[in-house]
Scaffold this active site. Sequence first.
Site, PDB file in Angstrom:
ATOM      1  N   ASP A  19     -46.986 -56.634  56.000  1.00  0.00           N
ATOM      2  CA  ASP A  19     -45.918 -55.734  56.385  1.00  0.00           C
ATOM      3  C   ASP A  19     -45.327 -55.144  55.108  1.00  0.00           C
ATOM      4  OD1 ASP A  19     -44.229 -57.674  55.294  1.00  0.00           O
ATOM      5  OD2 ASP A  19     -43.114 -58.014  57.145  1.00  0.00           O
ATOM      6  N   CYS A  76     -46.251 -61.421  54.598  1.00  0.00           N
ATOM      7  CA  CYS A  76     -44.991 -60.802  55.015  1.00  0.00           C
ATOM      8  C   CYS A  76     -43.894 -61.412  54.140  1.00  0.00           C
ATOM      9  CB  CYS A  76     -44.725 -60.982  56.511  1.00  0.00           C
ATOM     10  SG  CYS A  76     -44.277 -62.641  57.068  1.00  0.00           S
ATOM     11  N   GLY A  77     -42.652 -61.097  54.416  1.00  0.00           N
ATOM     12  CA  GLY A  77     -41.573 -61.577  53.552  1.00  0.00           C
ATOM     13  C   GLY A  77     -41.562 -63.076  53.370  1.00  0.00           C
ATOM     14  N   GLY A  79     -43.813 -65.127  55.203  1.00  0.00           N
ATOM     15  CA  GLY A  79     -45.122 -65.643  55.590  1.00  0.00           C
ATOM     16  C   GLY A  79     -45.098 -66.304  56.956  1.00  0.00           C
ATOM     17  N   GLY A  81     -43.537 -65.274  60.065  1.00  0.00           N
ATOM     18  CA  GLY A  81     -43.790 -64.425  61.225  1.00  0.00           C
ATOM     19  C   GLY A  81     -45.233 -63.992  61.335  1.00  0.00           C
ATOM     20  N   HIS A 109     -58.333 -80.042  55.234  1.00  0.00           N
ATOM     21  CA  HIS A 109     -57.971 -80.766  56.453  1.00  0.00           C
ATOM     22  C   HIS A 109     -57.941 -79.903  57.701  1.00  0.00           C
ATOM     23  CE1 HIS A 109     -55.790 -84.214  54.119  1.00  0.00           C
ATOM     24  NE2 HIS A 109     -57.003 -83.960  53.649  1.00  0.00           N
ATOM     25  N   ASN A 110     -57.670 -78.596  57.536  1.00  0.00           N
ATOM     26  CA  ASN A 110     -57.472 -77.731  58.703  1.00  0.00           C
ATOM     27  C   ASN A 110     -58.525 -76.648  58.850  1.00  0.00           C
ATOM     28  OD1 ASN A 110     -54.320 -78.086  57.424  1.00  0.00           O
ATOM     29  ND2 ASN A 110     -54.816 -78.988  59.402  1.00  0.00           N
ATOM     30  N   ARG A 120     -42.004 -62.461  49.478  1.00  0.00           N
ATOM     31  CA  ARG A 120     -40.701 -62.485  48.791  1.00  0.00           C
ATOM     32  C   ARG A 120     -40.431 -63.787  48.050  1.00  0.00           C
ATOM     33  NH1 ARG A 120     -37.693 -59.651  53.822  1.00  0.00           N
ATOM     34  NH2 ARG A 120     -38.024 -57.487  53.165  1.00  0.00           N
TER      35      ARG A 120
END
Length: 153
Positions: A19, A76-77, A79, A81, A109-110, A120
């Site tokens: 964004d 994003c700002g 992270g 959202g 792990h994921n 930001r």
Amino acid sequence: MLLFCDMFNKDTLIGIGCDHAGFELKEYLKEVLGKEGFRFKDFGTDSTQSVDYPDFAHAVAQQVQDGALSYGILICGSGIGISIAANKHPHVRCALCWMPEIAALSRQHNNANILAMPGRFISREDAVKTVHTFFNTEFEGGRHQRRIDKIDL
């Protein structure tokens, strides 16, 4: 020069999106990492003018979900959202990472396939290190695969 692990090579195309709050970091990453051999498909945004992060999260995550892309980067700002939106897609495991150690665990792990970062709240230097770690850390499998198999509904 970055040494790519087995899960990633220089032919791998990475979806990238952001964004307005992530625009400057996205452009920086494309410039710096592009010189190292990273290849990006840019889903926008293209300026610092206010936009809605879900539009870009869904564009990248849909490509990963469909198998058109194996990996993505979203910014994003905070992270938060953009990672929430991306994780609405089946088979997408978007991990919010702000330091290399978290990026390593997200892969080990994921088996994360999208890296989200807080535009930001992360320095350019740490962002580059985090991307390097994400794309040079392999999934450990084993007990972690059993857990991943329980994620999608």
